[in-house]
Design an enzyme around this catalytic site. Structure first.
Site, short mmCIF file in Angstrom:
data_model
loop_
_atom_site.label_atom_id
_atom_site.label_comp_id
_atom_site.label_asym_id
_atom_site.label_seq_id
_atom_site.Cartn_x
_atom_site.Cartn_y
_atom_site.Cartn_z
CG HIS A 89 -4.12 30.51 12.15
ND1 HIS A 89 -4.97 29.84 11.30
CD2 HIS A 89 -4.79 30.67 13.31
CE1 HIS A 89 -6.12 29.62 11.94
NE2 HIS A 89 -6.02 30.09 13.16
CG HIS B 60 -10.29 28.69 12.75
ND1 HIS B 60 -10.80 29.96 12.64
CD2 HIS B 60 -9.23 28.76 13.58
CE1 HIS B 60 -10.05 30.77 13.39
NE2 HIS B 60 -9.10 30.07 13.97
#
Lengths: 331, 331
Positions: free
Chosen positions: A57, A219
């Protein structure tokens, strides 16, 4: 799978090595277990801020370590929580004597592992408060989460709580500010493409060439629904409206409008999304007082974006504007 | 083609509208013809800096308008030069009475259109000097260029010339600094995937799933050769070695190491490339004195990266470190 990596098993460590070498004026890395902290260590008397979570991320979270934001960040394997024995030393290292605030995105693994790590740190006489972020309005529960997911709004929590710590608030005060930010920030995202976790080598889901996923998680968890590709303005409305409605935004309120890229989307497209999101807010009488546009909470090379709105009050605006000097955010 | 756009014909204007709305403290836009300039207009007595070129390389150039860097930027259609009648008003607007430096990437269309625009501006009594950037070592001539292409090194020219203008250098002085930076900066890139120009709707070239293109141009122009995908360290060496050799880098020299993302590559991979490029420079005895890692000169959503090395001297280091406050670069 085409990536600029060596052995996928080494990707997180090698990336952190490069990161701290490039930003050695701001951060340093500790290995075995791995975490990133402010160069020079904890600031004496200041509440420390620690966050962490699965890698993939970036720049979240290590890119936000530095003056006015985090004191340490703990990167797990890609899309996988760091372990308690990895988080605990970061909590201890971030303690300058005034305690530590742990900022945790709401994923079951992260929440559990941070809980255990906090116990370990408390056993070393470090006072820790925890704030869990859960700004994603897309779904109530999801693949990895009970309750709402923590996504891009986490950046707002980290920035503003960091400023509160910098001005000298005590641990309860910093935690209260972080809680207030989380209560006033909402996000929703869209995916145009899937991303590929290096260790698996395959796209994490299939999305037909003419469809997008509204309400995607960071995700690649399923969102609300898949629709045929629409113009950016229509997609943006599908993101902005649920955010604005969940916040119960009223005419005359001031907000931060944050358009976040998922990693593989050109910034030119993010500004097209921003343009429409701002128009929609203004049509509601909402004042866009501050803006942030860019790749801040990504899903590897996923193409897509999320729209985050934070309701401002005078104090939160002042804290947002306070100086910040990290690898990924600075003013 | 999956993009967050409305009508592709409106993409550049809508993106600029979003950009200036998000950064209204730094930039403003002029339409018909379109260009972006510093809010508040030219700085009296300071040499103005103007750059421009095809869109699709964001944040280049509009993201570098602001204190310590550019005074105006002129975005053409995607991967297509802006027109002289679009560039000329930007040159005039950037003139604070001390003349204007035009920074032009070496592509035939850009060079010709800037030449004509300079004549138009000079007819309005604006003194203009031009520096053409050509830092790409990959190929001698290419699809759109006679001579080497101007790529990521352009950011170094814009940053450092901007600092020279800020400290009060006259037009000849700022042009000399820009020329010196260009003479000491080299780049080379790799593409893992092609990008899709919105107006065409199709990838600009075909690259098999197991191949990468070494020496790619920022419009997807062919590079030196295609090879099977290799580990990041090996690919990085294929980029760094020609750069270091072309610069005739000697042991003990100080450099800026700049790893640039092409738009669709996660920052975690850029740091893996940075890590290896730095190791290779250090193995040559070269000192990496400053670093820059991120998406600065992109090719829409192309996956890939470029490695840029700038040979520093004390003055260039000081000018690199000077304050800059733009949408995309600030310290």
């Amino acid at each position: 799978m085409k990536k600029l990596l060596n052995d996928p098993a080494d990707a997180v460590v090698e990336s952190v090595e490069g990161f701290v070498a490039a930003h050695s004026d701001i951060v340093e890395a500790h290995y075995d277990p791995i975490y990133v902290s402010r160069v020079g260590g904890a600031v004496e008397g200041k509440v420390g801020l620690v966050s962490g979570g699965g890698s993939g991320h970036e720049p979240l979270h290590a890119g936000f370590v530095g003056q006015g934001m985090l004191d340490a960040a703990v990167p797990g394997p890609v899309f996988t929580s760091p372990t308690p024995d990895q988080i605990a030393p970061a909590l201890v290292a971030a303690n300058g004597g005034a305690g530590v605030l742990a900022i945790v995105k709401n994923y079951t693994g992260d929440v559990l592992n941070f809980e255990t790590a906090v116990e370990l740190a408390e056993a070393e006489d470090v006072e820790v408060a925890t704030v869990i972020t859960n700004d994603d309005v897309a779904v109530q529960d999801s693949l990895y989460t009970a309750g709402r997911r923590g996504v891009a709004g986490t950046v707002c929590v980290e920035k503003i709580a960091g400023a509160a710590a910098d001005r000298g608030d005590d641990l309860a005060g910093v935690a209260a500010v972080a809680t207030r930010v989380n209560a006033n920030v909402r996000s929703m995202g869209v995916a145009l493409t899937a991303c590929t976790v290096p260790a698996s080598g395959k796209p994490s889901f299939d999305l037909p060439e003419d469809e997008v996923e509204i309400g995607i998680g960071i995700h690649g968890e399923p969102g609300r629904h898949r629709i045929k590709l629409e113009p950016a303005d229509a997609i943006t409305q599908r993101l902005l409206d649920p955010v604005a409605e969940d916040l119960h935004l009223a005419s005359g309120e001031n907000v931060l409008l944050f358009v976040n890229g998922m990693g593989g989307t050109p910034s030119s497209e993010l500004y097209v999304v921003y343009r429409q999101a701002r128009k929609l807010l203004e049509a509601r009488g909402v004042v866009v007082a501050r803006s942030l546009v860019g790749n801040y909470v990504t899903s590897l090379e996923m193409q897509g974006a999320s729209v985050t709105v934070l309701r401002f009050d005078d104090e939160l605006t002042t804290l947002w504007d306070a100086p910040v000097h990290t690898a990924a955010l600075r003013w």
